[in-house]
Structures are given as structure tokens and as C-alpha cells.
Design a protein around this motif. Structure first.
Motif, PDB file in Angstrom:
ATOM      1  N   GLY A 184     -28.794   4.413  17.785  1.00  0.00           N
ATOM      2  CA  GLY A 184     -27.887   5.155  18.655  1.00  0.00           C
ATOM      3  C   GLY A 184     -26.581   4.439  18.918  1.00  0.00           C
ATOM      4  N   PHE A 185     -26.301   3.368  18.179  1.00  0.00           N
ATOM      5  CA  PHE A 185     -24.981   2.748  18.311  1.00  0.00           C
ATOM      6  C   PHE A 185     -24.561   2.107  17.002  1.00  0.00           C
ATOM      7  CE2 PHE A 185     -27.704  -0.879  19.168  1.00  0.00           C
ATOM      8  CZ  PHE A 185     -27.045  -1.911  18.513  1.00  0.00           C
ATOM      9  N   LEU A 186     -23.263   1.884  16.856  1.00  0.00           N
ATOM     10  CA  LEU A 186     -22.724   1.165  15.702  1.00  0.00           C
ATOM     11  C   LEU A 186     -21.847   0.046  16.229  1.00  0.00           C
ATOM     12  CD1 LEU A 186     -21.528   3.729  13.006  1.00  0.00           C
ATOM     13  CD2 LEU A 186     -23.574   2.345  13.015  1.00  0.00           C
ATOM     14  N   TYR A 187     -21.754  -1.036  15.435  1.00  0.00           N
ATOM     15  CA  TYR A 187     -20.846  -2.102  15.812  1.00  0.00           C
ATOM     16  C   TYR A 187     -19.426  -1.742  15.407  1.00  0.00           C
ATOM     17  CZ  TYR A 187     -24.694  -5.150  17.016  1.00  0.00           C
ATOM     18  OH  TYR A 187     -25.783  -5.687  17.621  1.00  0.00           O
ATOM     19  N   LYS A 188     -18.481  -2.298  16.159  1.00  0.00           N
ATOM     20  CA  LYS A 188     -17.073  -2.090  15.857  1.00  0.00           C
ATOM     21  C   LYS A 188     -16.783  -2.427  14.399  1.00  0.00           C
ATOM     22  CE  LYS A 188     -12.538  -3.910  17.091  1.00  0.00           C
ATOM     23  NZ  LYS A 188     -11.791  -4.879  17.900  1.00  0.00           N
ATOM     24  N   GLU A 189     -17.376  -3.542  13.950  1.00  0.00           N
ATOM     25  CA  GLU A 189     -17.140  -4.002  12.593  1.00  0.00           C
ATOM     26  C   GLU A 189     -17.494  -2.938  11.549  1.00  0.00           C
ATOM     27  OE1 GLU A 189     -18.791  -8.004  12.339  1.00  0.00           O
ATOM     28  OE2 GLU A 189     -18.650  -7.743  10.170  1.00  0.00           O
ATOM     29  N   ASP A 190     -18.623  -2.241  11.775  1.00  0.00           N
ATOM     30  CA  ASP A 190     -19.030  -1.198  10.828  1.00  0.00           C
ATOM     31  C   ASP A 190     -17.979  -0.103  10.760  1.00  0.00           C
ATOM     32  OD1 ASP A 190     -21.440  -2.610  10.701  1.00  0.00           O
ATOM     33  OD2 ASP A 190     -22.201  -1.507  12.434  1.00  0.00           O
ATOM     34  N   ILE A 191     -17.487   0.280  11.935  1.00  0.00           N
ATOM     35  CA  ILE A 191     -16.507   1.358  11.973  1.00  0.00           C
ATOM     36  C   ILE A 191     -15.196   0.910  11.334  1.00  0.00           C
ATOM     37  CG2 ILE A 191     -15.114   2.762  13.559  1.00  0.00           C
ATOM     38  CD1 ILE A 191     -17.578   3.178  15.184  1.00  0.00           C
ATOM     39  N   LEU A 192     -14.800  -0.350  11.610  1.00  0.00           N
ATOM     40  CA  LEU A 192     -13.582  -0.872  10.986  1.00  0.00           C
ATOM     41  C   LEU A 192     -13.717  -0.824   9.462  1.00  0.00           C
ATOM     42  CD1 LEU A 192     -12.563  -3.992  13.097  1.00  0.00           C
ATOM     43  CD2 LEU A 192     -11.505  -1.750  13.049  1.00  0.00           C
ATOM     44  N   ASN A 193     -14.898  -1.194   8.960  1.00  0.00           N
ATOM     45  CA  ASN A 193     -15.110  -1.163   7.512  1.00  0.00           C
ATOM     46  C   ASN A 193     -14.949   0.241   6.959  1.00  0.00           C
ATOM     47  OD1 ASN A 193     -15.525  -3.789   6.913  1.00  0.00           O
ATOM     48  ND2 ASN A 193     -17.726  -3.728   7.370  1.00  0.00           N
ATOM     49  N   GLU A 194     -15.548   1.199   7.664  1.00  0.00           N
ATOM     50  CA  GLU A 194     -15.428   2.585   7.235  1.00  0.00           C
ATOM     51  C   GLU A 194     -13.971   3.019   7.192  1.00  0.00           C
ATOM     52  OE1 GLU A 194     -17.513   4.909   6.019  1.00  0.00           O
ATOM     53  OE2 GLU A 194     -18.751   3.121   5.839  1.00  0.00           O
ATOM     54  N   ILE A 195     -13.231   2.672   8.246  1.00  0.00           N
ATOM     55  CA  ILE A 195     -11.823   3.078   8.313  1.00  0.00           C
ATOM     56  C   ILE A 195     -11.058   2.471   7.157  1.00  0.00           C
ATOM     57  CG2 ILE A 195      -9.689   2.929   9.645  1.00  0.00           C
ATOM     58  CD1 ILE A 195     -11.440   2.962  12.181  1.00  0.00           C
ATOM     59  N   SER A 196     -11.261   1.170   6.907  1.00  0.00           N
ATOM     60  CA  SER A 196     -10.444   0.569   5.856  1.00  0.00           C
ATOM     61  C   SER A 196     -10.892   1.012   4.465  1.00  0.00           C
ATOM     62  CB  SER A 196     -10.414  -0.953   5.979  1.00  0.00           C
ATOM     63  OG  SER A 196     -11.709  -1.454   5.991  1.00  0.00           O
ATOM     64  N   ASN A 197     -12.160   1.434   4.313  1.00  0.00           N
ATOM     65  CA  ASN A 197     -12.566   1.980   3.022  1.00  0.00           C
ATOM     66  C   ASN A 197     -11.884   3.304   2.739  1.00  0.00           C
ATOM     67  OD1 ASN A 197     -14.228  -0.099   2.429  1.00  0.00           O
ATOM     68  ND2 ASN A 197     -16.101   0.893   3.164  1.00  0.00           N
ATOM     69  N   ASN A 198     -11.759   4.129   3.788  1.00  0.00           N
ATOM     70  CA  ASN A 198     -11.214   5.461   3.586  1.00  0.00           C
ATOM     71  C   ASN A 198      -9.703   5.540   3.738  1.00  0.00           C
ATOM     72  OD1 ASN A 198     -13.609   7.117   3.067  1.00  0.00           O
ATOM     73  ND2 ASN A 198     -14.243   6.357   5.062  1.00  0.00           N
ATOM     74  N   LEU A 199      -9.140   4.603   4.500  1.00  0.00           N
ATOM     75  CA  LEU A 199      -7.694   4.612   4.706  1.00  0.00           C
ATOM     76  C   LEU A 199      -7.140   3.222   4.426  1.00  0.00           C
ATOM     77  CD1 LEU A 199      -7.811   6.538   8.075  1.00  0.00           C
ATOM     78  CD2 LEU A 199      -6.710   7.410   6.025  1.00  0.00           C
ATOM     79  N   PRO A 200      -7.095   2.829   3.152  1.00  0.00           N
ATOM     80  CA  PRO A 200      -6.719   1.451   2.823  1.00  0.00           C
ATOM     81  C   PRO A 200      -5.285   1.089   3.218  1.00  0.00           C
ATOM     82  CG  PRO A 200      -6.952   2.801   0.839  1.00  0.00           C
ATOM     83  CD  PRO A 200      -7.417   3.629   1.977  1.00  0.00           C
ATOM     84  N   GLN A 201      -4.446   2.098   3.415  1.00  0.00           N
ATOM     85  CA  GLN A 201      -3.042   1.801   3.733  1.00  0.00           C
ATOM     86  C   GLN A 201      -2.810   1.525   5.211  1.00  0.00           C
ATOM     87  OE1 GLN A 201      -0.666   1.116   1.888  1.00  0.00           O
ATOM     88  NE2 GLN A 201      -1.404   1.792  -0.102  1.00  0.00           N
ATOM     89  N   GLU A 202      -3.833   1.749   6.031  1.00  0.00           N
ATOM     90  CA  GLU A 202      -3.618   1.670   7.477  1.00  0.00           C
ATOM     91  C   GLU A 202      -4.203   0.398   8.054  1.00  0.00           C
ATOM     92  OE1 GLU A 202      -1.989   4.038   9.223  1.00  0.00           O
ATOM     93  OE2 GLU A 202      -1.688   5.290   7.457  1.00  0.00           O
ATOM     94  N   ASP A 203      -3.711   0.022   9.220  1.00  0.00           N
ATOM     95  CA  ASP A 203      -4.274  -1.104   9.943  1.00  0.00           C
ATOM     96  C   ASP A 203      -5.526  -0.606  10.672  1.00  0.00           C
ATOM     97  OD1 ASP A 203      -4.976  -3.104  11.627  1.00  0.00           O
ATOM     98  OD2 ASP A 203      -2.964  -3.470  12.409  1.00  0.00           O
ATOM     99  N   PRO A 204      -6.718  -1.033  10.242  1.00  0.00           N
ATOM    100  CA  PRO A 204      -7.950  -0.467  10.816  1.00  0.00           C
ATOM    101  C   PRO A 204      -8.078  -0.685  12.329  1.00  0.00           C
ATOM    102  CG  PRO A 204      -8.423  -2.328   9.358  1.00  0.00           C
ATOM    103  CD  PRO A 204      -6.993  -1.987   9.171  1.00  0.00           C
ATOM    104  N   GLU A 205      -7.573  -1.821  12.824  1.00  0.00           N
ATOM    105  CA  GLU A 205      -7.676  -2.098  14.262  1.00  0.00           C
ATOM    106  C   GLU A 205      -6.960  -1.020  15.081  1.00  0.00           C
ATOM    107  OE1 GLU A 205      -8.987  -4.461  16.274  1.00  0.00           O
ATOM    108  OE2 GLU A 205      -9.870  -5.823  14.787  1.00  0.00           O
ATOM    109  N   LYS A 206      -5.772  -0.625  14.579  1.00  0.00           N
ATOM    110  CA  LYS A 206      -4.983   0.369  15.319  1.00  0.00           C
ATOM    111  C   LYS A 206      -5.689   1.722  15.321  1.00  0.00           C
ATOM    112  CE  LYS A 206      -0.362  -1.519  14.913  1.00  0.00           C
ATOM    113  NZ  LYS A 206       0.873  -1.490  14.127  1.00  0.00           N
TER     114      LYS A 206
END
Lengths: 424, 579
Positions: free
Chosen positions: A375-397
Motif C-alpha cells: 500500500g505504499f511506494l518509496y519516493k525513489e521508485d516513483i523518481l525512477n518511473e518518472i525518469s524512465n518515462n520522461l528522460p528530459q525532465e528533472d524527476p525531483e521537480k
């Protein structure tokens, strides 16, 4: 006219971590001619200052090169000088000493040092303030010292990094006209390169305007500005020029794409979430509501005293959520937006939730949290997903925006200590 | 659903499995700590042995290291409690502040050996049938090496609490406990942790002195890492010395990884900042703790306790509202008790001064001459120490501060070197001096330097890290020469930090003089002229009047130097603040 400086196909990237790097500037090419004032216009964080530091020779481009009078710039260029956004004055030296410090490396005679110092204090209007320390001076006066110091070394090319953004608006107007006077009357600086996010400033000062935009930052267009000098902020031609640049920026940042392409895009792509908080988006809608549901984007920026880049980001976000439409540079409510602003807080949250779950990225990440075993995900997992799908963006933002949007919708919660994203 | 299939490939189970292992590990850790402490307590209470036999075997070394660690931790717990009470008292009570602050100034400048005879004799007399007295004496001496800078740090940050916070507290009628818990404790915790790290290092510094010493014709020796090193040095056994040094490093690294780093990471959330821009510090141990169920368990207990106590507070207030006598009771707590405590302190000071004057009244004038001569020798040594320390740390520290990558790599090494108690290396250095025929009069400067240069280095690095990047760029754009950049920009920008470093280093150097000017090596005692040597000799020979007079002179010199030189330099340096 001769080319004094040539920026050739320059790109710059910074490493985010050991594995990933983020490209900030891409394929920047332009020339600076002799006796020309050139402006670089772009929102904050677009890498303008980085570009300036590469022209100066402090920073090496990741690829491409900078030439000065035909020679490759590979160390600090002695023919240029810089004016800084935060002035960069040494607090323990007075005005005169701050200026003389820049003259020391030139190995001049004592008389010459004295001569140059007196000359630049005079032309920058600092006479009488030689003994004052920076902290005793107002922002405007401090920047005069910054300009005086830069002029003292007699540079051919003067680089200015948002020189008037930390100066009172009225004072900035007079400083700009004095700067142009100095440039017109004297041999050096022959050319000026100024970085700015202020459209009026750019139109007032420059002969050539380089408009930056996109991700990574690229040149959108280069505009020749042939308005006769002295320029008047209130003349029709001036205002038309400002309008023209407004149109260019909105056309590149808020394109009017037909509805079908828009929906198709939503099906296939992960959309980058613009860096705007729910508070800002709702604020923009409230503003629009109190102004008859229709306003010019640059007018809003002036009214709210915000950088236009910020307003564009917020507008983009509102448009992504289907709250507004942006025919050319104006913003109008959609039916959803109208309904949203007329609802109470509970209903607003419902509408908000429905709208953000229409976004592919939000829906995808939300489903991922929901389907996770615990029922939860770590921030790191979500950051990875973001940078996999949007490589041009700053995942933290993107993560920050994602969290603030889903928090507002009451669907996800985030604990910054454990870095866990949980269902609400 | 193409995207989601990517997600399911990540195995999130691993993350929680870790917690079971973590739980087990913590249980083991807790049990072993419990065992060590009970064992230590049993050893201390069960027998009397003022002069323990030290074995140089590795097994004994492990045991001794744990004993020393226990002493240091108990001393630290005492320091912590003392700090909270002393600092809080000064913060809340104006009279206390004007009295206790100068006392702290003086106490801080008294070297460990100054407390030695009184503490040892009193405690041994109190517990004649066990080792508790001697153990306590050792712990209290370690405590005196730890506590003062913690009090200064705690009090200093209490004073910086924004006035708005106090207004919030009075607006919402928080009682003193709520105010402490929600405002004062969170704002001071960060500095308290940093000062605790410094204090632990300060405590280790005198470990050898605290575990083995001579009073008159009596030798005292406790089983511990410090005494192990002393014995190894006296026997000239270099292998044993090397093992001792390694054990010390192991203790320092373990404390850093298991206590300080997790605490620093945990305290990040209390920083008075409203942005989340800078990346918070992380600690692998804290992450493990968070993963395990132990923290949750402790947290639940804590919550229960606080809700009970909060309920009690509410009840108390209800009762009090009915009860008019509450006001009188409060008055008693607010006015009478502090004044009583303060009067007791004043009485004690007067009594102690009277005793000291009685003692030093009969000291002949030529002894006074020796004392003052030794004092000026040491003063000169302290100043040279600071000069040499500055000469290398300023350029090196600036260089490190301006290249964050390098400082990140070197930081752990520097931190361990700084926490390592230099006196443990003294026997080896003395051996080198012996071979090279270096007189201890000069050699002691090097010994003092080893213990104190770190304070300067740390402050210089912090200063260099704080120089705005635009100013650094400015220096480059205008092509200022290296010397020009150093003298006009960097040196002045770090100057305020440098002065802070000097003040701390000078204090440390004075204290270090008692172990640097008087060294035991291969059953020889090597000494040179200096107030530190004089104090060490007087303590060893149990010449109490001479000891009192020397300590008094040294403390006065330190306090005077602080007031006349460092304070003015500090004021001057504030003109060079870049931000």
C-alpha cells in the motif's frame, strides 16, 4: 560589421547522479557583432547564466565551442568583463577599492589606476561615494559600482547577468538609459550581451533579441530590433515590439493545437507536469474569475508582479487540467474551469481529482501505488518511473508537483521522513 | 497496461524483508549493550583494586575498550543532563545568567588535573569498600573534558530562538513543559548534537590521564583503553600501542556510524527552514532503524506516556483553577527555589575561594616566580601552536572548501583524525623526538598542535564553503592573481570563521599543555618548563597548594586572554561577514 563573438552549436549538461545527466542547453548558435547590444531572453532556470559563463571562459561547454574574434575561447577571456545579478561586491572594501581591485591584474601605473577609477566613478554617477562601503548603499547604487568595476578594465564585450533584477523598478529604468548613453558615447564596451527575463528591458536595450525556450533550452527565434534610439517605453512601436515578443513566447510555450491532436497526445504520452502548485493554479483561476473570465497572459504577469515565465508555467498547468484554454496569448475559462471556480472546496477537490486522474502520468503512478503490495511506494521508485518515462525532465521537480497535486486531491499522502507515498 | 507491467518487475518485497533482519540485529545490539554495562557495573562494585594489572593481550584490549566506552558514555549522559539544567537555568533566570556565565568561563579554562585530587580523594572516602569511588572519579574527570562546550552551545542556541516563537507560546498559553517540548528542544537539538560530537572527542582526549594517575606516593590505575596505552607506552611495546590506536579508531568509527550520523540525519527535520531544497543528510543506520519495528514500538510507548502526562497536566490545571493556593505554589517554584540554589552557589564559591586563599597564602615568592615564568612559557607555546596550525590549515581549508567534491571525499578521514585523542600518539612521537634529539620544550608545541589544529581546519572549511559563488566567479572573470584572490577575497571571507577556530584551538592548546609538557615514556618522565608540566607535577606529588596556585594562574591567563584579545578580534572579524 565584424563578428566579435561566435557561439557555435553549444550544448551543456550537468550530472544529476553518477548514472544520469540532464541536458540544460542544446545546440545554441548565434553571433555578436561589433557595436551591438544583444539580449538573451528566457525564463529563470533556463540556463542563461550558464551560457554567459561559457562565453566568458569560466565554464567549458559539453559540446560545441565559443569563438572570440575567430579564436577559440578555452580560458578566461581578457577582453570581456561581467556585471553580476547580486553585484558580487566585497563588503570589506569601499567603492573605490572595489573598483581598483579589478584594475590590479592589469599592471598599470599608480597614476593610470587613479585616472581610470575617477573616470568610471564619474560616468556611473558614483562621484562623492568613493569612500562608502557597499552595505551603506542601496541596491541601485551597488549595481552602479558593479558596472563601474566592469567598465574600469575597458572591456570590448560587456556581459551582464540579470543586472537590474535586484534593483528597484524605477531605478532600473534610469540605470538602463545611462547604460545606453555610456555604450553610445564611448569606444568600449563595443558590444554588450545582457541576460534577462524582462521583455521591456530587452526591447529597450538591445538590437538583437535571442529568445530561449523549451526543454532542454534551445533558441526559439532571434529577433532584430531596429527601433530608433532613444527608445520610449510608451511609444506605439515599442509596445508593438513587446507584443510581438509576447506572441512568439506564447506560440512556443502554449501552442494552439487542435483538440484531436491534444487528446491523441494524452493517450500516448506521459505529460510533464509543469512546476505549479495547486495554490498557484487556483489563484490564477480566481484572478481570472475576478477579471471577467478572460485576460491577457502578460497583463496578468504585470498585475500579479510575477515573472512571465512563472505565469506561463501556471497557465500550462491549468490548461493541462482542462480548466482554461489559451487562444493566442489570452486565457479563458473552459466549462470545467468555470464549474471548478464556482464550487465549494469539497466539490473543487472532486473536480481536481477527476482532472488529474485524466493525466496519464498521474493515473499511472497512482495505480502503481494502489497496486503495490504494502500500500505504499518509496519516493525513489516513483523518481525512477518518472525518469524512465520522461528522460528530459528533472524527476525531483515532477515528483514535487505530483505530490502537491495528489495531496490537494486527497488521494495520496507523502511522509518526507520515511519517503513513503501512501494512499490517502 | 503496458506501463504497469514494467512496474510489477520491481520486487518491493525485498524492502520489507530487510526489517526482520534489522529487528534481530537491534535485539542483539541492545542485549550486548545491556550485558556490557551490567558486567562493568558488577566489576566496579564487587572488589577494591586501586592499581589494576593491565594485560597487553588482544582479548583484554577488547574488554578494556568496552570499559572505557562505558565510562565515556556514562560521563556523556551526565554531561547531557548537566547541560540541560545549567543552560536552561541561565536562559530562564537573569540573576543566574550573570552569575553562572562567568563561572562557566572559569571552569572551562581549568584543566582536568585541576579537579583530580579533590574529586579522587572525596569519592574514594565515600566508597571505601569498592571501586565505585575510583570509577566515579574517572567518570567525573572525563565529564569535565566533555561538558563545558555543550553548555555554551546549548545556551547559545537557546538565546537565538526567534522572539515570534516565544510569542506563539504565550499566545497559546503553553506551560513550561509544552514550551520546552515543542519550541526550545527542537530548536536546540541540532546544535546540541554537533556539540555532543565535539564533547565526546574532548572526553577521549584525556582518557589516558583519567584512567591512570598518581597522587602523592599512591598510584591509581583502572582497567581501560587509556591505561592499556599508558602501560604499553611505559613498556615501549609498539605492537600493543598500534593495537590500542586501532581499538580507539574502531570506537570512534562505531560511535560515528551508530550514534552520531543517525542523530544528525534525524535532527535535520528540526532545522528552522521552510524550504526542502537542500538534500537532507542520510544515515544507513537510521534507515535501518526506520525499517525495523523497534522504532515504531518505542514511538508508541512514547506517545502513550506523553498522552498520559498531558492528561495529567490538564487535570492539574483544572484542579488549579479551583484552587487558589496554586499561585503561591507557583511562586515558590519560580522565585524561591532558584534563589536558594543561587545563594548556595555563591556560598560555595566564597567558601572555596577562602579555602584556596588559605592554601596559597604561604607559597613563597620564588615559587610564584616559577609559576608565572612557566605560565608565560606555555602562553608562548600556545600562540606558536596557533600560528603553525593556521599556516597550513588556512590554505588547505580554503582549497578544500572551494572544491566540494574533494572535501566530500576527505571529510570522513579528517573527522576521524580530529576525534582521535592525540595523547595516545604522544609516546610514539616522543620516541621520534628522542631519536632526533628534539627538546620537549619545542616538541611539546608539536604535541599541542596535534590536538588542536583540527578546530582551525574545520572552521576554515566552513568559511570557504560559505563564500557566495558569484564572488568566486568575479575573482576569476577579472583575472585576479592567486595571491590577490587569496588575500583580498578568500582570507577575509573566512576570517570570522577563522577567529572562532582560533578561540577553540587556544582553549584546547592550554588544556593539552598538561599532557604535552609532561610525558611518561619507557618508565621515564620527560618534562619541560611550562604551566602544564607544573600542574601535572603538583598533582602527581599531591602538592595541593602549588596545584591550586598553578591552576588559578592558568585559568586567569586564559580568561584574561579571552576577554582582552579574542573577544576584540571576534568583534573585528564580524566586519568581514560576506552574507
Amino acid at each position: 560589421m565584424n563578428v566579435i563573438c561566435n557561439v557555435n552549436n553549444v550544448s551543456q549538461s550537468f550530472s544529476l547522479s553518477t548514472k544520469k545527466s540532464l541536458e540544460i542547453l542544446k545546440d545554441i548558435t548565434f553571433d555578436i557583432y561589433e557595436n551591438e547590444v544583444v539580449s538573451i531572453l528566457g525564463p529563470s532556470g533556463s540556463g542563461k547564466s550558464t551560457l554567459l559563463r561559457m562565453i566568458c571562459g569560466i565554464l567549458k561547454p559539453s559540446s560545441g565551442s565559443v569563438f572570440y574574434k575567430g579564436k577559440l575561447v578555452d580560458s578566461i577571456n581578457p577582453n570581456v568583463s561581467m556585471v553580476f545579478q547580486n553585484f558580487a561586491l566585497l563588503p570589506w572594501l569601499n567603492v573605490e577599492e572595489n573598483i581598483k581591485l579589478a584594475l590590479k591584474p592589469l599592471n598599470l601605473s599608480k597614476n593610470d589606476i587613479e585616472k581610470y577609477t575617477i573616470m568610471v566613478t564619474k560616468i556611473t554617477g558614483l562621484s562623492g561615494f568613493e569612500e562608502a562601503y557597499p552595505k551603506e548603499l542601496s541596491g541601485g547604487m551597488q549595481q552602479r559600482v558593479g558596472v563601474a568595476r566592469a567598465l574600469a578594465v575597458n572591456p570590448e564585450l560587456l556581459l551582464m547577468d540579470e543586472p537590474f533584477s535586484h534593483v528597484d523598478t524605477l531605478v532600473a529604468e534610469s540605470l538602463r538609459s545611462e547604460l545606453i548613453d555610456i555604450w553610445e558615447q564611448r569606444g568600449n564596451p563595443k558590444s554588450i550581451l545582457i541576460v534577462s527575463h524582462d521583455i521591456k528591458e530587452v526591447v529597450y536595450l538591445s538590437d538583437k533579441i535571442i529568445v530561449l525556450g523549451g526543454k532542454p533550452t534551445q533558441i526559439k527565434t532571434i529577433i532584430e530590433n531596429k527601433l530608433p534610439r532613444p527608445r520610449d517605453y510608451r511609444s506605439i512601436d515599442f509596445l508593438n515590439m513587446v507584443d510581438y515578443i509576447h506572441d512568439i513566447i506564447t506560440a512556443s510555450d502554449l501552442p494552439d493545437i487542435p483538440e484531436t491532436i491534444e487528446t491523441q497526445r494524452k493517450e500516448n504520452f506521459f505529460e510533464a507536469l509543469p512546476e505549479a502548485s495547486p495554490g498557484e493554479i487556483v489563484g490564477l483561476l480566481e484572478f481570472l474569475d475576478s477579471h471577467g473570465g478572460y485576460d491577457d497572459i502578460f497583463h496578468i504577469a504585470v498585475e500579479l508582479n510575477r515573472e512571465f515565465g512563472d505565469i506561463i508555467k501556471i497557465t500550462k498547468a491549468a490548461e493541462l487540467l482542462d480548466f482554461v484554454d489559451t487562444p493566442r496569448r489570452s486565457i479563458v475559462f473552459t466549462t470545467i474551469g468555470r464549474k471548478f471556480i464556482e464550487s465549494d472546496i469539497e466539490h473543487r477537490k472532486q473536480i481536481w481529482k477527476k482532472e488529474i486522474l485524466d493525466l496519464r502520468l498521474v493515473r499511472y503512478l497512482f495505480e502503481a501505488v494502489k497496486k503495490s503490495d504494502k500500500g505504499f511506494l518509496y519516493k525513489e521508485d516513483i523518481l525512477n518511473e518518472i525518469s524512465n518515462n520522461l528522460p528530459q525532465e528533472d524527476p525531483e521537480k515532477i515528483f514535487k508537483t505530483f505530490i502537491s497535486w495528489t495531496r490537494y486531491a486527497d488521494i495520496l499522502a507523502y511522509d518526507s521522513e520515511t519517503e513513503e507515498v501512501t494512499l490517502q | 497496461m503496458l506501463g504497469l507491467s514494467i512496474f510489477s518487475n520491481i520486487n518491493f518485497d525485498i524492502v520489507k524483508k530487510r526489517s526482520l533482519i534489522a529487528d534481530l540485529a537491534f535485539l542483539l545490539l541492545l542485549l550486548s549493550i545491556l550485558y556490557i554495562i551490567t558486567h562493568y557495573a558488577y566489576r566496579a562494585t564487587s572488589h577494591v583494586n586501586y592499581e589494576a594489572n593491565i594485560s597487553l593481550s588482544l582479548v583484554s584490549l577488547a574488554k578494556y575498550s568496552l570499559y572505557s566506552l562505558s565510562r565515556a558514555l556514562i560521563a556523556f549522559a551526565l554531561s547531557f543532563v548537566f547541560t540541560i539544567f545549567y543552560g536552561y537555568f541561565m536562559y530562564k533566570n537573569k540573576t543566574a545568567q550573570s552569575l553562572l556565565l562567568p563561572i562557566l568561563d572559569i571552569l572551562q579554562s581549568i584543566p582536568v588535573l585541576g579537579f583530580l585530587p579533590a574529586v579522587v580523594l572525596a569519592l574514594i572516602a565515600l566508597f571505601p569498600h569498592s571501586n565505585i569511588g575510583l570509577e566515579l572519579a574517572s567518570i567525573i574527570m572525563i565529564f569535565t573534558g566533555q561538558v563545558w562546550n555543550m553548555v555554551f552551545g546549548f545556551y547559545g542556541t537557546l538565546k537565538t530562538i526567534p522572539e515570534e516563537f516565544n510569542e506563539v507560546a504565550s499566545l497559546y498559553k503553553l506551560n513550561w513543559f509544552q514550551k520546552f517540548r515543542w519550541i526550545e528542544f527542537p530548536t536546540t537539538i541540532s546544535s546540541l548534537i554537533w556539540n555532543s560530537m565535539m564533547s565526546m572527542a574532548g572526553g577521549w582526549f584525556f582518557l589516558m590521564v583519567c584512567e591512570e594517575f598518581t597522587l602523592g606516593n599512591k598510584n591509581f590505575r583502572l582497567e581501560g583503553l587509556g591505561s592499556y596505552m599508558s602501560v604499553a607506552a611505559n613498556e615501549g611495546n609498539y605492537t600493543a600501542m598500534a593495537y590500542g590506536i586501532l581499538a580507539m579508531i574502531a570506537i570512534i568509527v562505531a560511535l560515528d556510524q551508530f550514534i552520531w550520523q543517525p542523530l544528525v540525519a534525524w535532527s535535520e527535520k528540526f532545522k528552522i527552514e521552510y524550504s526542502l531544497n537542500s538534500k537532507p543528510k542520510e544515515s544507513w543506520f537510521l534507515n535501518l532503524l526506520i525499517d525495523s519495528n523497534i522504532l515504531e514500538f518505542a514511538n508508541n510507548i512514547y506517545k502513550k506516556i506523553t498522552t498520559i502526562s498531558e492528561k495529567k497536566f490538564i487535570n492539574l490545571e483544572r484542579i488549579n483553577k479551583k484552587n487558589r493556593s496554586k499561585k503561591n505554589k507557583n511562586l515558590f517554584f519560580i522565585n524561591i527555589i532558584p534563589n536558594l540554589v543561587l545563594s548556595l552557589i555563591v556560598f560555595f564559591i566564597l567558601f572555596a575561594s577562602y579555602k584556596v586563599i588559605l592554601m596559597i597564602k604561604y607559597i613563597p615568592s620564588n615559587t610564584w616566580y616559577t609559576i608565572f615564568k612557566s605560565d608565560s612559557y606555555t602562553l608562548i607555546r600556545v600562540l606558536i601552536t596557533i600560528l603553525i596550525g593556521s599556516l597550513w590549515t588556512i590554505p588547505f581549508g580554503i582549497y578544500l572548501g572551494l572544491s566540494p567534491k574533494l572535501s566530500k571525499i576527505l571529510q570522513p578521514i579528517i573527522q576521524i583524525s580530529a576525534s582521535f585523542p592525540a595523547p595516545m600518539l604522544f609516546p610514539i612521537i616522543i620516541g621520534i623526538f628522542y631519536v632526533l634529539h628534539i627538546n620537549l620544550s619545542y616538541g611539546s608545541i608539536i604535541l599541542m598542535l596535534m590536538g588542536t589544529q583540527w578546530y582551525i581546519l574545520f572552521n576554515v572549511i566552513a568559511g570557504a564553503l560559505n563564500i557566495p559563488s558569484e564572488i568566486i566567479t568575479m575573482g576569476k572573470v577579472f583575472k585576479l592573481s592567486l595571491w590577490e584572490r587569496f588575500s583580498s577575497i578568500y582570507f577575509k571571507a573566512i576570517f570570522p570563521y577563522l577567529v572562532t577556530g582560533w578561540i577553540t584551538a587556544a582553549g584546547g592548546a592550554w588544556n593539552a599543555s598538561i599532557v604535552a609538557e609532561y610525558v611518561n615514556f619507557k618508565n621515564h618522565t620527560i618534562a619541560t618548563t611550562g604551566i602544564g608540566a607544573l600542574i601535572a607535577q603538583a598533582a602527581n606529588a599531591e602538592q595541593i597548594p602549588l596545584l591550586a596556585a598553578s591552576v588559578l594562574v592558568m585559568a586567569l591567563t586564559v580568561v584574561l586572554f579571552n576577554k582582552l584579545v579574542w573577544k576584540n578580534l571576534y568583534k573585528l572579524s564580524q566586519n568581514y561577514k560576506v552574507r
